[in-house]
Design an enzyme around this catalytic site. Structure first.
Site, mmCIF file in Angstrom:
data_model
loop_
_atom_site.group_PDB
_atom_site.id
_atom_site.type_symbol
_atom_site.label_atom_id
_atom_site.label_comp_id
_atom_site.label_asym_id
_atom_site.label_seq_id
_atom_site.Cartn_x
_atom_site.Cartn_y
_atom_site.Cartn_z
ATOM 1 N N GLU A 44 -12.345 -127.132 84.374
ATOM 2 C CA GLU A 44 -11.478 -126.147 85.018
ATOM 3 C C GLU A 44 -10.430 -125.738 83.993
ATOM 4 O O GLU A 44 -9.703 -126.591 83.471
ATOM 5 C CB GLU A 44 -10.793 -126.691 86.274
ATOM 6 C CG GLU A 44 -9.990 -125.580 86.963
ATOM 7 C CD GLU A 44 -9.144 -126.005 88.163
ATOM 8 O OE1 GLU A 44 -8.596 -125.120 88.830
ATOM 9 O OE2 GLU A 44 -9.024 -127.218 88.417
ATOM 10 N N GLU A 69 -5.192 -127.822 80.828
ATOM 11 C CA GLU A 69 -3.936 -127.177 81.209
ATOM 12 C C GLU A 69 -3.076 -127.064 79.958
ATOM 13 O O GLU A 69 -2.901 -128.029 79.225
ATOM 14 C CB GLU A 69 -3.256 -128.010 82.310
ATOM 15 C CG GLU A 69 -1.881 -127.559 82.736
ATOM 16 C CD GLU A 69 -1.775 -126.078 83.111
ATOM 17 O OE1 GLU A 69 -2.521 -125.619 83.995
ATOM 18 O OE2 GLU A 69 -0.945 -125.384 82.497
ATOM 19 N N ASP A 118 -3.798 -116.607 85.477
ATOM 20 C CA ASP A 118 -2.748 -115.587 85.352
ATOM 21 C C ASP A 118 -3.408 -114.224 85.152
ATOM 22 O O ASP A 118 -4.227 -114.067 84.240
ATOM 23 C CB ASP A 118 -1.849 -115.907 84.144
ATOM 24 C CG ASP A 118 -1.175 -117.271 84.298
ATOM 25 O OD1 ASP A 118 -0.930 -117.667 85.453
ATOM 26 O OD2 ASP A 118 -0.903 -117.936 83.282
ATOM 27 N N LYS A 122 -0.371 -106.175 82.609
ATOM 28 C CA LYS A 122 -0.105 -105.098 81.637
ATOM 29 C C LYS A 122 -1.268 -104.942 80.663
ATOM 30 O O LYS A 122 -1.799 -105.926 80.164
ATOM 31 C CB LYS A 122 1.167 -105.409 80.837
ATOM 32 C CG LYS A 122 2.422 -105.392 81.684
ATOM 33 C CD LYS A 122 3.654 -105.338 80.813
ATOM 34 C CE LYS A 122 4.896 -105.236 81.665
ATOM 35 N NZ LYS A 122 5.632 -106.513 81.770
ATOM 36 N N ASP A 154 -6.638 -114.236 93.980
ATOM 37 C CA ASP A 154 -6.099 -113.398 95.060
ATOM 38 C C ASP A 154 -5.783 -112.010 94.506
ATOM 39 O O ASP A 154 -5.351 -111.141 95.251
ATOM 40 C CB ASP A 154 -4.793 -114.003 95.582
ATOM 41 C CG ASP A 154 -3.733 -113.988 94.496
ATOM 42 O OD1 ASP A 154 -3.994 -114.546 93.407
ATOM 43 O OD2 ASP A 154 -2.663 -113.395 94.706
ATOM 44 N N THR A 191 -7.569 -124.997 95.815
ATOM 45 C CA THR A 191 -6.577 -125.326 94.789
ATOM 46 C C THR A 191 -5.195 -125.248 95.446
ATOM 47 O O THR A 191 -5.063 -124.806 96.582
ATOM 48 C CB THR A 191 -6.641 -124.323 93.620
ATOM 49 O OG1 THR A 191 -6.014 -123.100 94.023
ATOM 50 C CG2 THR A 191 -8.058 -124.031 93.189
ATOM 51 N N GLU A 192 -4.164 -125.638 94.697
ATOM 52 C CA GLU A 192 -2.795 -125.529 95.224
ATOM 53 C C GLU A 192 -2.443 -124.075 95.545
ATOM 54 O O GLU A 192 -1.906 -123.774 96.605
ATOM 55 C CB GLU A 192 -1.773 -126.082 94.218
ATOM 56 C CG GLU A 192 -1.574 -127.579 94.272
ATOM 57 C CD GLU A 192 -2.483 -128.346 93.317
ATOM 58 O OE1 GLU A 192 -3.321 -127.719 92.635
ATOM 59 O OE2 GLU A 192 -2.353 -129.587 93.266
HETATM 60 N N1 SAH Z 1 -5.794 -123.487 89.071
HETATM 61 C C1 SAH Z 1 -4.499 -123.820 89.648
HETATM 62 C C2 SAH Z 1 -3.334 -123.194 88.872
HETATM 63 C C3 SAH Z 1 -3.362 -121.679 88.781
HETATM 64 S S1 SAH Z 1 -1.979 -121.019 87.858
HETATM 65 C C4 SAH Z 1 -4.468 -123.385 91.101
HETATM 66 O O1 SAH Z 1 -5.302 -122.563 91.503
HETATM 67 O O2 SAH Z 1 -3.622 -123.875 91.846
HETATM 68 C C5 SAH Z 1 -2.705 -120.791 86.266
HETATM 69 C C6 SAH Z 1 -2.599 -122.026 85.386
HETATM 70 O O3 SAH Z 1 -3.269 -121.782 84.178
HETATM 71 C C7 SAH Z 1 -1.161 -122.385 85.006
HETATM 72 O O4 SAH Z 1 -0.946 -123.758 85.275
HETATM 73 C C8 SAH Z 1 -1.097 -122.094 83.506
HETATM 74 O O5 SAH Z 1 -0.204 -122.966 82.808
HETATM 75 C C9 SAH Z 1 -2.531 -122.309 83.092
HETATM 76 N N2 SAH Z 1 -2.939 -121.526 81.907
HETATM 77 C C10 SAH Z 1 -2.628 -120.245 81.639
HETATM 78 N N3 SAH Z 1 -3.167 -119.851 80.478
HETATM 79 C C11 SAH Z 1 -3.855 -120.922 79.987
HETATM 80 C C12 SAH Z 1 -4.594 -121.154 78.795
HETATM 81 N N4 SAH Z 1 -4.747 -120.188 77.875
HETATM 82 N N5 SAH Z 1 -5.147 -122.369 78.610
HETATM 83 C C13 SAH Z 1 -4.994 -123.357 79.535
HETATM 84 N N6 SAH Z 1 -4.280 -123.204 80.678
HETATM 85 C C14 SAH Z 1 -3.715 -121.998 80.898
#
Ligand code: SAH
Length: 211
Positions: A44, A69, A118, A122, A154, A191-192
């Site tokens: 993941e 992460e 994320d 943009k 979402d 997920t959270e």
């Molecule tokens: N999957 C979790 C968190 C979603 S938020 C859930 O659904 O609850 C997105 C997460 O990805 C954040 O914790 C952020 O720190 C991480 N993230 C963002 N870009 C990343 C990257 N390039 N490599 C690893 N993690 C990343």
């Protein structure tokens, strides 16, 4: 949903070495040795606080799971929670997704999960989206033939972007679901973020593709 940074999170993670792998770069192509079996490996990317990967690992002992992460603070929150009941088929690694091919060898991974990544709305940040072409190139190297990517979000724009990007790259679509929580027959491990969005009545989009 910004979390406060924890001071010296990276150093604090050292206490959790049995769960948070201290040197993932050393295991390039050798993750089966770490797990001491030849079971399939699921990643993941951006696991956040780790609920999804933890529950998956408990439910599927014959699959090896790795939670990636980039944020040490978020990883520390996950580690503090998971250490209480750590399944042997789960490790966490504190790396950035753009380092994936320094940590995994060719065709070492069976499935990649992208949950609520994320969206980087943009245009000038397109390259940071985890479904942009440069990331798909990394996934292509480490995924086995017929390996899969599953994505939940979402964010409608990020979803549409991902559909197009994956399609252009040549992935085969196994499932496209425009309302995962309305139209599903199987149990969903959430997920959270998903739990929060569900409570707010937001639509969750889902897709599954095959290499
Ligand atoms: N999957 C979790 C968190 C979603 S938020 C859930 O659904 O609850 C997105 C997460 O990805 C954040 O914790 C952020 O720190 C991480 N993230 C963002 N870009 C990343 C990257 N390039 N490599 C690893 N993690 C990343």
């Amino acid at each position: 949903m910004r979390l406060r940074n924890i001071k010296n999170a990276k150093e604090k993670l050292e206490k959790y070495q049995e769960l948070v792998h201290p040197d993932p770069f050393q295991n390039h192509g050798k993750w089966q040795e770490i797990f001491k079996n030849t079971n399939p490996l699921h990643l993941e990317i951006g696991m956040g606080k780790g609920k999804f990967i933890w529950e998956n690992a408990i439910k599927n002992p014959h699959i090896n799971f790795l939670g990636l992460e980039v944020s040490s603070s978020i990883m520390l929150r996950a580690a503090r929670k998971i250490i209480v009941a750590r399944p042997a088929n789960l490790y966490l690694i504190n790396i950035d997704a753009n380092e994936l091919n320094q940590v995994f060898g060719k065709e070492e991974v069976t499935k990649i999960y992208l949950n609520f990544s994320d969206p980087w709305p943009k245009n000038r940040h397109e390259k940071r989206r985890l479904t942009s072409e440069s990331f798909l190139k990394l996934y292509q190297e480490i995924l086995i033939d017929n390996g899969e990517i599953e994505l939940k979000t979402d964010n409608r724009n990020f979803y549409e972007y991902s559909l197009i990007s994956l399609n252009n790259f040549g992935y085969k679509f196994l499932e496209v679901n425009l309302n995962l929580h309305e139209n599903n027959t199987e149990e969903i491990i959430t997920t959270e973020y998903e739990e929060k969005f569900k409570q707010l009545g937001k639509t969750i989009y889902y897709l599954k593709v095959m290499k």
